[in-house]
Design a protein around this motif. Sequence first.
Motif, PDB file in Angstrom:
ATOM      1  N   ASP A   1       0.874  -1.169   0.000  1.00 45.64           N
ATOM      2  CA  ASP A   1       0.000   0.000   0.000  1.00 45.64           C
ATOM      3  C   ASP A   1       0.912   1.220   0.000  1.00 45.64           C
ATOM      4  O   ASP A   1       1.592   1.503   0.997  1.00 45.64           O
ATOM      5  CB  ASP A   1      -0.878   0.031   1.268  1.00 45.64           C
ATOM      6  CG  ASP A   1      -2.188  -0.716   1.067  1.00 45.64           C
ATOM      7  OD1 ASP A   1      -2.659  -0.785  -0.092  1.00 45.64           O
ATOM      8  OD2 ASP A   1      -2.724  -1.224   2.056  1.00 45.64           O
TER       9      ASP A   1
ATOM     10  N   SER B   1     -12.101  -6.729  -0.661  1.00 48.64           N
ATOM     11  CA  SER B   1     -10.640  -6.702  -0.680  1.00 48.64           C
ATOM     12  C   SER B   1     -10.079  -5.910   0.500  1.00 48.64           C
ATOM     13  O   SER B   1      -8.901  -5.585   0.530  1.00 48.64           O
ATOM     14  CB  SER B   1     -10.127  -6.148  -2.008  1.00 48.64           C
ATOM     15  OG  SER B   1     -10.673  -4.878  -2.221  1.00 48.64           O
ATOM     16  N   HIS B   2     -10.913  -5.586   1.488  1.00 50.99           N
ATOM     17  CA  HIS B   2     -10.459  -4.780   2.616  1.00 50.99           C
ATOM     18  C   HIS B   2     -10.808  -5.439   3.951  1.00 50.99           C
ATOM     19  O   HIS B   2     -11.747  -6.229   4.017  1.00 50.99           O
ATOM     20  CB  HIS B   2     -11.178  -3.423   2.643  1.00 50.99           C
ATOM     21  CG  HIS B   2     -10.749  -2.464   1.590  1.00 50.99           C
ATOM     22  ND1 HIS B   2     -11.198  -2.529   0.299  1.00 50.99           N
ATOM     23  CD2 HIS B   2      -9.920  -1.402   1.657  1.00 50.99           C
ATOM     24  CE1 HIS B   2     -10.661  -1.539  -0.385  1.00 50.99           C
ATOM     25  NE2 HIS B   2      -9.876  -0.845   0.402  1.00 50.99           N
TER      26      HIS B   2
ATOM     27  N   ALA C   1      -6.117   0.458   5.399  1.00 52.57           N
ATOM     28  CA  ALA C   1      -5.264   0.928   4.313  1.00 52.57           C
ATOM     29  C   ALA C   1      -3.772   0.667   4.561  1.00 52.57           C
ATOM     30  O   ALA C   1      -2.924   1.471   4.174  1.00 52.57           O
ATOM     31  CB  ALA C   1      -5.522   2.420   4.081  1.00 52.57           C
TER      32      ALA C   1
ATOM     33  N   ARG D   1      -4.152   6.626  -1.429  1.00 53.20           N
ATOM     34  CA  ARG D   1      -3.614   5.258  -1.337  1.00 53.20           C
ATOM     35  C   ARG D   1      -3.556   4.635  -2.724  1.00 53.20           C
ATOM     36  O   ARG D   1      -4.515   4.718  -3.486  1.00 53.20           O
ATOM     37  CB  ARG D   1      -4.513   4.412  -0.443  1.00 53.20           C
ATOM     38  CG  ARG D   1      -4.246   2.918  -0.527  1.00 53.20           C
ATOM     39  CD  ARG D   1      -5.176   2.165   0.419  1.00 53.20           C
ATOM     40  NE  ARG D   1      -4.995   0.737   0.338  1.00 53.20           N
ATOM     41  CZ  ARG D   1      -5.837  -0.105  -0.248  1.00 53.20           C
ATOM     42  NH1 ARG D   1      -6.934   0.360  -0.839  1.00 53.20           N
ATOM     43  NH2 ARG D   1      -5.609  -1.387  -0.257  1.00 53.20           N
TER      44      ARG D   1
ATOM     45  N   ASP E   1      -3.020   0.935  -4.203  1.00 55.59           N
ATOM     46  CA  ASP E   1      -2.901  -0.474  -3.832  1.00 55.59           C
ATOM     47  C   ASP E   1      -1.954  -1.150  -4.824  1.00 55.59           C
ATOM     48  O   ASP E   1      -2.379  -1.707  -5.831  1.00 55.59           O
ATOM     49  CB  ASP E   1      -4.292  -1.125  -3.852  1.00 55.59           C
ATOM     50  CG  ASP E   1      -4.221  -2.586  -3.457  1.00 55.59           C
ATOM     51  OD1 ASP E   1      -3.100  -3.090  -3.199  1.00 55.59           O
ATOM     52  OD2 ASP E   1      -5.274  -3.241  -3.408  1.00 55.59           O
TER      53      ASP E   1
ATOM     54  N   THR F   1      -2.003  -4.702  -6.428  1.00 55.03           N
ATOM     55  CA  THR F   1      -2.782  -5.046  -7.636  1.00 55.03           C
ATOM     56  C   THR F   1      -2.126  -4.356  -8.839  1.00 55.03           C
ATOM     57  O   THR F   1      -1.496  -3.298  -8.700  1.00 55.03           O
ATOM     58  CB  THR F   1      -4.244  -4.551  -7.550  1.00 55.03           C
ATOM     59  OG1 THR F   1      -4.229  -3.104  -7.588  1.00 55.03           O
ATOM     60  CG2 THR F   1      -4.928  -5.009  -6.276  1.00 55.03           C
TER      61      THR F   1
ATOM     62  N   GLY G   1      -3.550  -0.678  -9.358  1.00 54.43           N
ATOM     63  CA  GLY G   1      -3.031   0.307  -8.408  1.00 54.43           C
ATOM     64  C   GLY G   1      -1.567   0.628  -8.678  1.00 54.43           C
ATOM     65  O   GLY G   1      -1.132   1.778  -8.579  1.00 54.43           O
TER      66      GLY G   1
END
Length: 302
Positions: A134, A170-171, A205, A253, A255, A258, A261
């Motif tokens: 992250d 996904s969190h 996060a 943020r 990610d 992925t 991101g």
Amino acid sequence: MLEVHKAVFPVAGIDTRFLPATKASPKEMLPVIDKPLIQYAVEEAIAAGITELIFVTGRGKRVIEDHFDESYEVEHVLKARGKQCLVDLVHSITPPEVKCIYVRQAEPLGLGHAVLCAEKLIGDEPFAVLLADDLLDGQPPVLAQMVHLFSHYDSSVLAVEEFESYDASSHGVVGGQHWDERVISVSSIVEKPSPEAALSSFGAAGRYVLMPSIFEHLHSLKPAANEEIQLTLAIHSMLKDEQVLAYEFVGKRYDCGTKLGYLQATVDFALRHAEVHDAFGTWLRERVRGMQPDPGVQPQAH
Ligand code: UTP
């Protein structure tokens, strides 16, 4: 007032989402332009006053140790070629007052298990956890914002961001009472719920400031054989005994666990990188213009 001096960087995951790039090299070493993800996280920790960096490593992660170590051969060659600014760049990755410690997670048994591997090194102090995939871009740096809040309340703090409802799975998702615009007193936290079961639209996060009592809760979890030990479950268990805050940080943020991101971070960071922002910006604008449908051509009905 409690202070935070130590940070844990769990980097022992198996990195399936970036295979084959991560077959022999950890995802935390993927560069965004010219700096690996782990270095962004380390710089964020140092900016928050952290002086002890504890890396929880696993198989194939040796290169992270090498990255933060002195590199006499590289420095020698650069010096001989008169490239002093590059010598400074590779030499100053961690300042001398900052200590790096490595501990091994023998098997990837989950984020909670990785944090437990650092228990002896943490002792009885509050500490930060940073997930380097992250990439958090904030001013002041996000961990510094969190440490500030922590020192005000002496309570564990989780960084959260608001997400789209379809993205709950996904969190780790928190529920609770808003104290002010950015601070939530957490009453529940659930790992990767279905969108229908999500407690709110605030998801973890990748940054935590935790009280050392988290270790008791990690020990008390009883996962089934081959099941991972989840940090989220230990935080949920902590809520019975103490206050935990979620903080909607100021910043953005990416990610980088992925592909999408990671690409977004690369483009945004390139657009303000001193060396390439002009040329890249020009190229990108032309590229985007080239992707627009020609206004003279009507889309065909099928
Ligand atoms: P992820 O859930 O992203 O898993 O871990 P992963 O294995 O790294 O990657 P994918 O999903 O297979 O692509 C979140 C963080 O927790 C660390 C990872 O290194 C990452 O920073 N982690 C996870 C550990 O250190 N040990 C573990 O057993 C699991």
